[in-house]
Write a protein that holds these residues in place. Structure first.
Motif, PDB file in Angstrom:
ATOM      1  N   UNK A   1       0.952  -1.062   0.033  1.00  0.00           N
ATOM      2  CA  UNK A   1      -0.119  -0.135  -0.002  1.00  0.00           C
ATOM      3  C   UNK A   1       0.837   1.118  -0.063  1.00  0.00           C
ATOM      4  N   UNK A   2       0.762   2.121  -0.877  1.00  0.00           N
ATOM      5  CA  UNK A   2       1.364   3.334  -1.089  1.00  0.00           C
ATOM      6  C   UNK A   2       0.634   4.438  -0.348  1.00  0.00           C
ATOM      7  N   UNK A   3       1.301   5.192   0.534  1.00  0.00           N
ATOM      8  CA  UNK A   3       0.540   6.286   1.062  1.00  0.00           C
ATOM      9  C   UNK A   3       0.999   7.604   0.894  1.00  0.00           C
ATOM     10  N   UNK A   4       0.304   8.703   0.387  1.00  0.00           N
ATOM     11  CA  UNK A   4       0.665   9.752   0.038  1.00  0.00           C
ATOM     12  C   UNK A   4       0.080  10.945   1.141  1.00  0.00           C
ATOM     13  N   UNK A   5       0.890  11.729   1.550  1.00  0.00           N
ATOM     14  CA  UNK A   5       0.316  12.681   2.907  1.00  0.00           C
ATOM     15  C   UNK A   5       0.406  14.097   2.401  1.00  0.00           C
ATOM     16  N   UNK A   6      -0.386  15.014   2.697  1.00  0.00           N
ATOM     17  CA  UNK A   6      -0.138  16.287   2.513  1.00  0.00           C
ATOM     18  C   UNK A   6      -0.812  17.234   3.612  1.00  0.00           C
ATOM     19  N   UNK A   7      -0.349  18.066   4.260  1.00  0.00           N
ATOM     20  CA  UNK A   7      -0.856  19.084   5.040  1.00  0.00           C
ATOM     21  C   UNK A   7      -0.931  20.480   4.693  1.00  0.00           C
ATOM     22  N   UNK A   8      -1.880  21.023   5.164  1.00  0.00           N
ATOM     23  CA  UNK A   8      -2.152  22.593   4.708  1.00  0.00           C
ATOM     24  C   UNK A   8      -2.152  23.263   6.194  1.00  0.00           C
ATOM     25  N   UNK A   9      -2.276  22.440   7.288  1.00  0.00           N
ATOM     26  CA  UNK A   9      -2.318  23.325   8.613  1.00  0.00           C
ATOM     27  C   UNK A   9      -0.983  23.535   9.143  1.00  0.00           C
ATOM     28  N   UNK A  10      -0.423  24.563   9.537  1.00  0.00           N
ATOM     29  CA  UNK A  10       0.908  24.827  10.334  1.00  0.00           C
ATOM     30  C   UNK A  10       1.133  23.838  11.453  1.00  0.00           C
ATOM     31  N   UNK A  11       0.289  23.128  12.110  1.00  0.00           N
ATOM     32  CA  UNK A  11       0.463  22.134  13.224  1.00  0.00           C
ATOM     33  C   UNK A  11       0.228  20.732  12.456  1.00  0.00           C
ATOM     34  N   UNK A  12      -0.156  20.639  11.433  1.00  0.00           N
ATOM     35  CA  UNK A  12      -0.123  18.951  11.002  1.00  0.00           C
ATOM     36  C   UNK A  12       1.087  18.964  10.295  1.00  0.00           C
ATOM     37  N   UNK A  13       2.072  17.920  10.677  1.00  0.00           N
ATOM     38  CA  UNK A  13       3.412  17.484  10.499  1.00  0.00           C
ATOM     39  C   UNK A  13       3.008  16.006   9.920  1.00  0.00           C
ATOM     40  N   UNK A  14       2.826  15.873   8.394  1.00  0.00           N
ATOM     41  CA  UNK A  14       2.683  14.675   7.974  1.00  0.00           C
ATOM     42  C   UNK A  14       3.877  13.555   7.764  1.00  0.00           C
ATOM     43  N   UNK A  15       5.115  14.498   8.144  1.00  0.00           N
ATOM     44  CA  UNK A  15       6.397  13.886   7.924  1.00  0.00           C
ATOM     45  C   UNK A  15       6.251  12.629   9.278  1.00  0.00           C
ATOM     46  N   UNK A  16       5.962  13.056  10.441  1.00  0.00           N
ATOM     47  CA  UNK A  16       6.028  12.220  11.500  1.00  0.00           C
ATOM     48  C   UNK A  16       5.050  11.070  11.213  1.00  0.00           C
ATOM     49  N   UNK A  17       3.900  11.032  10.535  1.00  0.00           N
ATOM     50  CA  UNK A  17       3.232   9.853  10.312  1.00  0.00           C
ATOM     51  C   UNK A  17       3.811   9.062   9.426  1.00  0.00           C
ATOM     52  N   UNK A  18       4.302   9.576   8.331  1.00  0.00           N
ATOM     53  CA  UNK A  18       5.025   8.682   7.199  1.00  0.00           C
ATOM     54  C   UNK A  18       6.516   7.944   7.915  1.00  0.00           C
ATOM     55  N   UNK A  19       7.011   8.902   8.577  1.00  0.00           N
ATOM     56  CA  UNK A  19       8.326   8.169   9.516  1.00  0.00           C
ATOM     57  C   UNK A  19       7.965   6.968  10.442  1.00  0.00           C
ATOM     58  N   UNK A  20       6.870   7.265  11.081  1.00  0.00           N
ATOM     59  CA  UNK A  20       6.172   6.215  12.055  1.00  0.00           C
ATOM     60  C   UNK A  20       6.130   4.824  11.132  1.00  0.00           C
ATOM     61  N   UNK A  21       5.369   4.810   9.788  1.00  0.00           N
ATOM     62  CA  UNK A  21       5.154   3.871   8.834  1.00  0.00           C
ATOM     63  C   UNK A  21       6.452   3.387   8.004  1.00  0.00           C
ATOM     64  N   UNK A  22       7.515   3.924   8.295  1.00  0.00           N
ATOM     65  CA  UNK A  22       8.738   3.742   7.414  1.00  0.00           C
ATOM     66  C   UNK A  22       9.050   4.450   6.177  1.00  0.00           C
ATOM     67  N   UNK A  23       8.362   5.550   6.085  1.00  0.00           N
ATOM     68  CA  UNK A  23       8.406   6.358   4.895  1.00  0.00           C
ATOM     69  C   UNK A  23       9.404   7.785   5.341  1.00  0.00           C
ATOM     70  N   UNK A  24       8.903   8.769   4.580  1.00  0.00           N
ATOM     71  CA  UNK A  24       9.628  10.160   5.055  1.00  0.00           C
ATOM     72  C   UNK A  24       9.190  11.278   4.095  1.00  0.00           C
TER      73      UNK A  24
END
Length: 101
Positions: free
Chosen positions: A54-77
């Motif tokens: 499963x390939x996940x793509x994350x984008x944030x538009x709110x200053x407090x929403x850090x999607x890199x933390x979610x991706x890192x937790x799942x082995x991504x970046x």
């Protein structure tokens, strides 16, 4: 849409791609497009790939929403505003929710 976290998400299954003769990489702009939804903080697009990943793509538009933390937790970046990951599994819908098995 997850009201608690204000995250819009969508699922793209391999059968959807095949039915409409869409290349699995054609989804690249989908996560950016979904950031236009009013009132959201982030977007997540999950695509079921042919190789049972499963390939996940994350984008944030709110200053407090850090999607890199979610991706890192799942082995991504990625970075605060755009990140991604790839995990083993299959997307399965059960009643009103999706699960990864």
């Amino acid at each position: 849409f997850n009201k608690t976290y204000k995250i819009a998400y969508t699922i793209v299954l391999q059968q959807d791609l095949e039915k409409h003769n869409i290349d699995s990489e054609a989804h690249e702009g989908l996560s950016n497009f979904l950031t236009c939804i009013d009132g959201i903080h982030a977007v997540m697009v999950l695509i079921q790939m042919k190789d049972n990943t499963i390939k996940g793509s994350l984008r944030s538009i709110h200053p407090n929403a850090n999607v890199a933390k979610i991706a890192k937790h799942l082995g991504g970046g990625g970075h605060i505003r755009a990140a991604g990951f790839k995990i083993d599994g299959e997307l399965v819908q059960e009643e009103k929710m999706w699960k990864v098995i």
